[in-house]
Enzyme design. Structure first.
Site, PDB file in Angstrom:
ATOM      1  N   ARG B  18       0.812  -1.203  -0.160  1.00  0.00           N
ATOM      2  CA  ARG B  18      -0.037   0.046   0.132  1.00  0.00           C
ATOM      3  C   ARG B  18       1.005   1.094   0.081  1.00  0.00           C
ATOM      4  O   ARG B  18       1.000   1.929  -0.989  1.00  0.00           O
ATOM      5  CB  ARG B  18      -0.925  -0.070   1.334  1.00  0.00           C
ATOM      6  CG  ARG B  18      -1.964   0.840   1.250  1.00  0.00           C
ATOM      7  CD  ARG B  18      -1.804   2.314   1.523  1.00  0.00           C
ATOM      8  NE  ARG B  18      -1.421   2.450   2.774  1.00  0.00           N
ATOM      9  CZ  ARG B  18      -0.621   3.579   3.085  1.00  0.00           C
ATOM     10  NH1 ARG B  18      -0.696   4.763   2.398  1.00  0.00           N
ATOM     11  NH2 ARG B  18      -0.194   3.565   4.654  1.00  0.00           N
ATOM     12  N   ASP B  19       1.613   1.415   1.108  1.00  0.00           N
ATOM     13  CA  ASP B  19       2.422   2.610   1.183  1.00  0.00           C
ATOM     14  C   ASP B  19       3.590   2.681   0.259  1.00  0.00           C
ATOM     15  O   ASP B  19       3.937   3.871  -0.316  1.00  0.00           O
ATOM     16  CB  ASP B  19       3.020   2.690   2.545  1.00  0.00           C
ATOM     17  CG  ASP B  19       3.534   3.865   3.216  1.00  0.00           C
ATOM     18  OD1 ASP B  19       3.726   5.173   2.410  1.00  0.00           O
ATOM     19  OD2 ASP B  19       3.619   4.077   4.478  1.00  0.00           O
ATOM     20  N   HIS B 213       5.198   3.825  13.556  1.00  0.00           N
ATOM     21  CA  HIS B 213       5.515   3.896  12.184  1.00  0.00           C
ATOM     22  C   HIS B 213       6.769   4.995  11.833  1.00  0.00           C
ATOM     23  O   HIS B 213       6.229   6.186  11.704  1.00  0.00           O
ATOM     24  CB  HIS B 213       4.182   4.077  11.294  1.00  0.00           C
ATOM     25  CG  HIS B 213       4.331   4.127   9.807  1.00  0.00           C
ATOM     26  ND1 HIS B 213       3.559   3.499   9.016  1.00  0.00           N
ATOM     27  CD2 HIS B 213       4.999   5.011   9.040  1.00  0.00           C
ATOM     28  CE1 HIS B 213       3.920   3.476   7.784  1.00  0.00           C
ATOM     29  NE2 HIS B 213       4.770   4.666   7.840  1.00  0.00           N
ATOM     30  N   HIS B 215      10.049   6.661   9.835  1.00  0.00           N
ATOM     31  CA  HIS B 215      10.755   6.788   8.710  1.00  0.00           C
ATOM     32  C   HIS B 215      12.131   6.957   8.621  1.00  0.00           C
ATOM     33  O   HIS B 215      12.606   7.293   9.942  1.00  0.00           O
ATOM     34  CB  HIS B 215       9.972   8.004   7.789  1.00  0.00           C
ATOM     35  CG  HIS B 215       8.730   7.947   7.138  1.00  0.00           C
ATOM     36  ND1 HIS B 215       8.175   8.767   6.388  1.00  0.00           N
ATOM     37  CD2 HIS B 215       7.890   6.706   7.210  1.00  0.00           C
ATOM     38  CE1 HIS B 215       6.874   8.264   5.978  1.00  0.00           C
ATOM     39  NE2 HIS B 215       6.727   7.289   6.582  1.00  0.00           N
ATOM     40  N   CYS B 246       6.131   8.813   1.866  1.00  0.00           N
ATOM     41  CA  CYS B 246       6.257  10.263   1.765  1.00  0.00           C
ATOM     42  C   CYS B 246       7.727  10.814   1.315  1.00  0.00           C
ATOM     43  O   CYS B 246       8.384  11.380   2.253  1.00  0.00           O
ATOM     44  CB  CYS B 246       5.672  10.881   3.036  1.00  0.00           C
ATOM     45  SG  CYS B 246       5.360  12.543   2.962  1.00  0.00           S
ATOM     46  N   ASN B 255       9.710   5.132   4.591  1.00  0.00           N
ATOM     47  CA  ASN B 255       9.732   4.078   5.469  1.00  0.00           C
ATOM     48  C   ASN B 255      10.682   3.403   5.729  1.00  0.00           C
ATOM     49  O   ASN B 255      11.694   3.237   4.843  1.00  0.00           O
ATOM     50  CB  ASN B 255       8.669   3.020   4.735  1.00  0.00           C
ATOM     51  CG  ASN B 255       7.235   3.661   4.731  1.00  0.00           C
ATOM     52  OD1 ASN B 255       6.562   3.814   5.809  1.00  0.00           O
ATOM     53  ND2 ASN B 255       6.871   3.594   3.661  1.00  0.00           N
TER      54      ASN B 255
END
Lengths: 311, 311
Positions: B18-19, B213, B215, B246, B255
């Site tokens: 997904r991400d 979560h 990064h 992102c 990530n």
């Protein structure tokens, strides 16, 4: 020491001009080296490893070491380090005695790695380095002994910390005031690092400076820094732009990037004396010289911006 | 909890399909997505975020979400998560109710970021998500609420943890059993993370699952994982190959890589249930599909090899 007890400040040695430049496939022009060293020397970094006195046929990338030392313009409050592989290297370095104040001598914690790296047994290396360190101290120089593969060896696997500390003891007895522990191929993990530095302090006493030299081979470099900080370590080595540091296999990253290290430390309130923007400018200059993207993360992302744009 | 008290095991949610896939400039072919999802589902990862039900004109990269869900072959012990942006997305997702067991709803902790991301106020987002979560729980689904920019906002700077916890409280009251805290632009540091997760547990009580979560924007992703672990966090999200998350500015990493996370955790003796070699194989397959080097470090360097070659 509790998990939240971090030191107020640490000392960083920038090793890019030696550890980074020697790992570049193309020899960097002397003019560029001098310019980059001068930029680094004005970032506020307290220690700068500039070059080594290895044989030019072994590491041609640093054959111009004496010229870089002569031409560089480094403020007096920056401690300049040179790497000395053996007594002949030390003899050659003495001709430039006024240009540096620290030497870095190295060997490996495992027989296989030491043999592969310098074609000697650990005992042969130690015997030679004891002489070098003794002479260096006699010359008024400060000596760091760096022990490679302190956290694991790609040939032998586990390296008992006691073996590392026994080597450190010999270097300290010879006059070394600092011991650097190298995670040469990025095998260290934070749990191990925390136990290691606590045990090292116990084994080696309160006087000697203990320095962590981590690699970011598997992305864990700064996690290991955090673990070392929590175990009381206050001295670190890193490389601007994430240059150098035994990139094996090809494409793997080596040293942790100085600007990533500084960014994390400053964000945690741990002082380094380094101006992050100046360090980023030096890394950008290195990127321009090398003409390729570098591994540093903060060089791409920029520093954390806490400015309140709505204030 | 002392610095050396790490959990015995943690749960990882793989969010790459997904991400990661939604951040690729080129839409990945459905066949490739299905193949990669099936590979990931056989790595031992307990949770897998497969796709989202966002509008296809907003995120065309995931327009084939329903087809991926229908065609994927995921073992029954893997919890499949889908991202639901709003009530219309939830309505669309219900047609595939038998293909997933968890939903992920998200909003931002700062007004500016929420406005920029979904063009709503926090209150507008919360009101909508409370309805979605309530309906999801009524359908027997498990709901995670993810709060972006929990550790700092690129527009507003500091984000008070109390504001984050107040949003979390609303999501929990609506039925969310898990709250994910996103370090959306990589502004978190380990000291902050440790305090944050300790305070979150205090503020939100012992029942709700707290998920980190992180990064790797400035190389500090795994250091933040270590700090969260030390503060008792046992749930993490990451992306195979270091895909997605992102990447701002262009070229920045997002990530943390699942394989880097798993490598560090396993080396520390923290279990994940994931077969690192299988995860690396999935990341290699993604690299082959995308045809470019990925940010993952362990994908390049390979796992730590402790084999004693001299034994």
């Amino acid at each position: 020491m509790t998990a939240t007890s971090l030191p107020q400040s640490v000392r960083i040695r920038e090793v890019g001009p030696r550890d980074g430049f020697q790992n570049e496939p193309e020899v960097i022009a002397t003019d560029d080296k001098v310019r980059l060293v001068d930029l680094l020397a004005r970032t506020g970094v307290p220690r700068l490893e500039v070059t080594s006195f290895v044989r030019a046929d072994v590491i041609p990338q640093l054959a111009d070491g004496p010229e870089v030392l002569r031409r560089m313009d480094v403020p007096g409050d920056v401690d300049v380090t040179v790497l000395i592989p053996n007594e002949r290297g030390f003899d050659n370095a003495l001709a430039h005695r006024d240009r540096f104040g620290e030497i870095n001598c190295f060997l490996s914690a495992s027989e296989s790695h030491n043999k592969a790296n310098v074609n000697r047994s650990i005992e042969e290396s130690l015997t030679g380095l004891e002489r070098v360190i003794g002479r260096a101290v006699g010359e008024g120089l400060r000596a760091e002994g760096v022990i490679s593969v302190s956290f694991g060896c790609p040939y032998e696997g586990h390296v008992p910390p006691e073996r590392v500390f026994a080597i450190a003891d010999r270097l300290i007895a010879a006059g070394a005031s600092e011991i650097g522990f190298g995670d040469t191929t990025g095998m260290a993990n934070p749990r191990q690092v925390r136990a290691f530095f606590a045990a090292a302090r116990e084994a080696l006493g309160p006087e000697v400076e203990l320095t962590a030299h981590f690699h970011n081979t598997r992305g864990q470099g700064l996690a290991n820094v955090l673990a070392a900080l929590e175990a009381g370590c206050t001295s670190f080595e890193s490389s601007f732009g994430e240059l150098g540091g035994c990139p094996v296999p090809a494409g793997a990253t080596g040293n942790i990037a100085t600007e990533d290290l500084v960014s994390m430390l400053h964000e945690m309130g741990v002082q380094t004396g380094i101006d992050l923007d100046a360090m980023l400018a030096a890394a950008r200059a290195a990127r321009d010289v090398l003409g390729r993207p570098l591994g540093s993360h903060t060089l791409v992302a920029g520093p954390v911006d806490w400015h309140d744009r709505h204030a």
